[in-house]
Design a protein around this motif. Structure first.
Motif, PDB file in Angstrom:
ATOM      1  N   VAL A  82       0.830  -1.210   0.000  1.00 37.86           N
ATOM      2  CA  VAL A  82       0.000   0.000   0.000  1.00 37.86           C
ATOM      3  C   VAL A  82       0.861   1.256   0.000  1.00 37.86           C
ATOM      4  O   VAL A  82       2.013   1.251   0.453  1.00 37.86           O
ATOM      5  CB  VAL A  82      -0.953   0.018   1.224  1.00 37.86           C
ATOM      6  CG1 VAL A  82      -1.831  -1.213   1.242  1.00 37.86           C
ATOM      7  CG2 VAL A  82      -0.170   0.146   2.527  1.00 37.86           C
ATOM      8  N   ASP A  83       0.283   2.333  -0.485  1.00 37.13           N
ATOM      9  CA  ASP A  83       0.970   3.617  -0.493  1.00 37.13           C
ATOM     10  C   ASP A  83       1.045   4.176   0.934  1.00 37.13           C
ATOM     11  O   ASP A  83       0.082   4.079   1.701  1.00 37.13           O
ATOM     12  CB  ASP A  83       0.230   4.594  -1.400  1.00 37.13           C
ATOM     13  CG  ASP A  83       0.904   5.951  -1.448  1.00 37.13           C
ATOM     14  OD1 ASP A  83       2.072   6.019  -1.887  1.00 37.13           O
ATOM     15  OD2 ASP A  83       0.273   6.945  -1.033  1.00 37.13           O
ATOM     16  N   ALA A  84       2.199   4.739   1.279  1.00 36.33           N
ATOM     17  CA  ALA A  84       2.397   5.381   2.581  1.00 36.33           C
ATOM     18  C   ALA A  84       2.954   6.780   2.324  1.00 36.33           C
ATOM     19  O   ALA A  84       4.168   7.009   2.348  1.00 36.33           O
ATOM     20  CB  ALA A  84       3.344   4.567   3.455  1.00 36.33           C
ATOM     21  N   ALA A  85       2.051   7.727   2.026  1.00 32.20           N
ATOM     22  CA  ALA A  85       2.453   9.054   1.581  1.00 32.20           C
ATOM     23  C   ALA A  85       3.304   9.787   2.612  1.00 32.20           C
ATOM     24  O   ALA A  85       4.246  10.507   2.256  1.00 32.20           O
ATOM     25  CB  ALA A  85       1.209   9.880   1.244  1.00 32.20           C
ATOM     26  N   GLU A  88       6.672   8.716   1.978  1.00 28.93           N
ATOM     27  CA  GLU A  88       7.068   8.726   0.560  1.00 28.93           C
ATOM     28  C   GLU A  88       7.601   7.353   0.155  1.00 28.93           C
ATOM     29  O   GLU A  88       8.659   7.208  -0.446  1.00 28.93           O
ATOM     30  CB  GLU A  88       8.127   9.811   0.306  1.00 28.93           C
ATOM     31  CG  GLU A  88       7.634  11.212   0.610  1.00 28.93           C
ATOM     32  CD  GLU A  88       8.712  12.254   0.461  1.00 28.93           C
ATOM     33  OE1 GLU A  88       8.766  12.914  -0.594  1.00 28.93           O
ATOM     34  OE2 GLU A  88       9.526  12.404   1.405  1.00 28.93           O
ATOM     35  N   SER A  90       6.192   2.803  -0.104  1.00 26.76           N
ATOM     36  CA  SER A  90       5.127   1.807  -0.056  1.00 26.76           C
ATOM     37  C   SER A  90       5.402   0.881   1.112  1.00 26.76           C
ATOM     38  O   SER A  90       6.558   0.524   1.376  1.00 26.76           O
ATOM     39  CB  SER A  90       5.083   0.998  -1.358  1.00 26.76           C
ATOM     40  OG  SER A  90       4.762   1.817  -2.456  1.00 26.76           O
ATOM     41  N   ARG A 217       4.130  -5.202  -8.375  1.00 25.24           N
ATOM     42  CA  ARG A 217       4.579  -4.016  -9.109  1.00 25.24           C
ATOM     43  C   ARG A 217       4.757  -4.323 -10.603  1.00 25.24           C
ATOM     44  O   ARG A 217       5.470  -3.616 -11.284  1.00 25.24           O
ATOM     45  CB  ARG A 217       5.890  -3.526  -8.511  1.00 25.24           C
ATOM     46  CG  ARG A 217       5.793  -3.017  -7.070  1.00 25.24           C
ATOM     47  CD  ARG A 217       7.186  -2.894  -6.446  1.00 25.24           C
ATOM     48  NE  ARG A 217       8.096  -2.185  -7.311  1.00 25.24           N
ATOM     49  CZ  ARG A 217       8.312  -0.864  -7.250  1.00 25.24           C
ATOM     50  NH1 ARG A 217       7.682  -0.125  -6.348  1.00 25.24           N
ATOM     51  NH2 ARG A 217       9.156  -0.280  -8.079  1.00 25.24           N
ATOM     52  N   ASP A 355      12.284   5.318  -5.000  1.00 27.82           N
ATOM     53  CA  ASP A 355      11.142   4.398  -4.917  1.00 27.82           C
ATOM     54  C   ASP A 355      11.486   3.322  -3.876  1.00 27.82           C
ATOM     55  O   ASP A 355      12.328   2.459  -4.127  1.00 27.82           O
ATOM     56  CB  ASP A 355      10.918   3.788  -6.300  1.00 27.82           C
ATOM     57  CG  ASP A 355       9.764   2.811  -6.344  1.00 27.82           C
ATOM     58  OD1 ASP A 355       9.026   2.714  -5.355  1.00 27.82           O
ATOM     59  OD2 ASP A 355       9.623   2.125  -7.375  1.00 27.82           O
ATOM     60  N   VAL A 357      10.341   0.454  -0.737  1.00 27.56           N
ATOM     61  CA  VAL A 357       9.363  -0.428  -0.107  1.00 27.56           C
ATOM     62  C   VAL A 357       9.855  -0.787   1.295  1.00 27.56           C
ATOM     63  O   VAL A 357      11.031  -1.122   1.477  1.00 27.56           O
ATOM     64  CB  VAL A 357       9.143  -1.711  -0.927  1.00 27.56           C
ATOM     65  CG1 VAL A 357       8.267  -2.709  -0.153  1.00 27.56           C
ATOM     66  CG2 VAL A 357       8.489  -1.385  -2.268  1.00 27.56           C
TER      67      VAL A 357
END
Length: 367
Positions: A82-85, A88, A90, A217, A355, A357
């Protein structure tokens, strides 16, 4: 040290340190180093598309990479990415596994192998999560289990072990004292050592975190992956998994791997640079001073261009509060990895646009 469990060719064991090989199961080499499978399973030539990958099989969807069949499974794997804004990054939500931690990845493959070999009783040492996972999957396989734990282990983790029908054995002293007592018991009656630090089948299971990340991904690899680092079961699993994908041609590069350690229990970080002069007792799940596969951890860091850093208690507690406020209900040890990501970004080691994770490894229900 040696059991009567003779091995088929695909499960033959080998020592990377001295080159010795074995056709019967044993938990370590005569030279004292850990053993791995002499050969890795060979996957098909091309990465599968979504139509060919059955997510209902969980991590067993990647059976081409695994050493055994699912003799002990609870549908584990394919955890959400999931995105974790706020970070910044995932987050890979490993805390939604059946026993509440990523250790189920290794437990399902290790206990499936034990079942295949006809093992009737296993012994493990753990600070809690691995013990709960081994107890859970031993119960699923119909195998008796004894779990050696620190006397100070959290009651919730002991309850998980007991309710699965396993016998907890409390040991006073350090985490190393627990391991020493367990090894003594293993060698006294030749029990099958279901160790998350020594058993190669466990690492075959934790490698599936890399397969899942890549598949989720569309077979692209992140710039970096940051994990907690104690014995390195998830860290090395990720390294082996991404390496296997790259060598199979399913991906085109390796991510940088970063390990997050607890200050005062940070031999990998200490060996590489200066670390905080304090003891982090918050991240109790990674209080390991002598990792079994320390040399391999350093090799993985060097090979991927990553690093290991040590985190203070304050940094982990602050990150834990931040995780909870944003809906990620994790246990304290889990917070070391996002805390490490924050420091890596602040120091400029990782760019803001990298990017990344981060696996969140254990449920807050455990603490």
């Amino acid at each position: 040290m040696t059991t009567s469990h003779d091995l088929p060719a695909r499960l033959r064991l080998a020592c990377d340190a001295c080159g010795e090989t074995y056709d019967a199961w044993r938990w370590r080499c005569t030279c004292g180093e850990p053993l791995d499978f002499a050969s890795d399973p060979t996957p098909s030539a091309a990465a599968p598309g979504d139509a060919d990958l059955d997510y209902r099989d969980g991590l067993w969807a990647f059976d081409e990479f695994l050493p055994t069949e699912p003799h002990a499974t609870l549908g584990e794997g394919m955890t959400p990415l999931v995105d974790a804004a706020e970070w910044e990054a995932s987050f890979k939500l490993e805390y939604v596994f059946p026993s509440g931690s990523f250790k189920d990845r290794g437990a399902t493959t290790m206990l499936s192998l034990a079942a295949e070999l006809g093992v009737e009783r296993v012994v493990e040492d753990s600070s809690g999560n691995a013990g709960a996972a081994v107890a859970t999957y031993a119960a699923r396989a119909g195998i008796d289990a004894e779990i050696y734990v620190p006397a100070s282990v959290k009651p919730s983790k002991v309850r998980a072990i007991e309710r699965a029908g396993a016998k907890p054995v409390r040991i006073e002293g350090t985490r190393q004292d627990v391991t020493d007592a367990c090894v003594e018991a293993v060698e006294a009656d030749d029990a099958w050592y279901a160790s998350h630090a020594w058993n190669p089948a466990f690492f075959s299971g934790t490698a599936t975190v890399a397969y899942e990340i890549a598949a989720q991904r569309d077979w692209s690899v992140p710039d970096a992956v940051v994990t907690p680092l104690g014995h390195g079961t998830l860290f090395l699993g990720a390294y082996r998994g991404f390496r296997a994908l790259y060598e199979a041609g399913w991906t085109d590069r390796m991510p940088e791997l970063y390990g997050a350690q607890a200050a005062g229990y940070s031999p990998i970080a200490d060996a590489r640079h200066h670390t905080p002069d304090e003891t982090n007792d918050v991240a109790d799940g990674i209080q390991i001073l002598d990792p079994v596969r320390e040399a391999e951890i350093h090799e993985a860091l060097d090979d991927t261009g990553g690093d290991a850093i040590a985190l203070s208690s304050d940094a982990v507690e602050d990150e834990l509060d931040r995780l909870h406020r944003h809906g990620f209900y994790t246990e304290p040890t889990c917070a070391v990895a996002p805390a490490a990501l924050r420091e890596l970004r602040l120091s400029g080691v990782l760019d803001r646009d990298a990017d990344v994770v981060v696996p969140l490894t254990g449920s807050g229900l455990k603490s």
